[in-house]
Design a protein around this motif. Structure first.
Motif, PDB file in Angstrom:
ATOM      1  N   ARG A  54       0.670  -1.225   0.058  1.00 49.74           N
ATOM      2  CA  ARG A  54       0.036  -0.132  -0.004  1.00 49.74           C
ATOM      3  C   ARG A  54       0.748   1.352  -0.027  1.00 49.74           C
ATOM      4  O   ARG A  54       0.593   2.171  -0.764  1.00 49.74           O
ATOM      5  N   LYS A  55       1.864   1.321   0.906  1.00 48.59           N
ATOM      6  CA  LYS A  55       2.678   2.332   0.723  1.00 48.59           C
ATOM      7  C   LYS A  55       3.549   2.585  -0.584  1.00 48.59           C
ATOM      8  O   LYS A  55       3.610   3.773  -0.827  1.00 48.59           O
ATOM      9  N   ILE A  58       1.149   4.162  -2.863  1.00 55.26           N
ATOM     10  CA  ILE A  58       0.893   5.673  -2.685  1.00 55.26           C
ATOM     11  C   ILE A  58       2.110   6.377  -2.933  1.00 55.26           C
ATOM     12  O   ILE A  58       1.984   7.512  -3.549  1.00 55.26           O
ATOM     13  N   LYS A  62       2.036   9.366  -5.718  1.00 56.80           N
ATOM     14  CA  LYS A  62       2.646  10.808  -5.625  1.00 56.80           C
ATOM     15  C   LYS A  62       3.672  11.170  -6.682  1.00 56.80           C
ATOM     16  O   LYS A  62       3.609  12.493  -7.030  1.00 56.80           O
TER      17      LYS A  62
END
Length: 135
Positions: A54-55, A58, A62
């Motif tokens: 998930r990180k 993300i 970005k």
């Protein structure tokens, strides 16, 4: 012959049996507890992996957003340059200048292009594409 070496007392048998029973009870209780603990650890590892994925997603989003912002800024600067060029030319876009801009833009085209003058003074690109598709 001395029977002392082979004497096994009832006490020894009972102690051996008791140790065996205690060992079996420990195994019957310990194995299921170990399986529960192992599954819990496996679940924690899967959760940590999902959190890491998930990180990563993300951070990729970005980075994509930042790239789009930079592309938008570059497009704005290009438009400002074009507006300045038009202003320098006294605000008039002549057909010849538009044709020049169009031809200059074609340098990025990697395929074969044949420019054929027409009555409207605009090049025809389809002649080159037809030849490429026939191969």
């Amino acid at each position: 012959m001395n029977n002392n070496n082979y004497n096994i007392s009832l006490g020894h048998i009972l102690v051996g049996g008791l140790v065996t029973v205690i060992l079996l009870v420990c195994l019957f209780i310990g194995i299921p507890m170990y399986n529960v603990w192992q599954q819990e650890m496996q679940g924690k590892a899967e959760f940590a992996k999902a959190e890491q994925n998930r990180k990563i997603k993300i951070e990729e989003a970005k980075a994509n957003l930042e790239a789009e912002k930079l592309n938008a800024q570059a497009e704005i600067e290009r438009a400002k340059g074009a507006a300045e060029a038009i202003r320098i030319e006294n605000g008039s876009l002549t057909p010849t200048y538009i044709q020049y801009l169009w031809v200059r833009q074609q340098k990025d085209f990697t395929g074969k292009v044949i420019y054929i003058p027409t009555e409207a003074s605009l090049p025809i690109l389809e002649a080159g594409r037809t030849a490429l598709n026939a191969d």
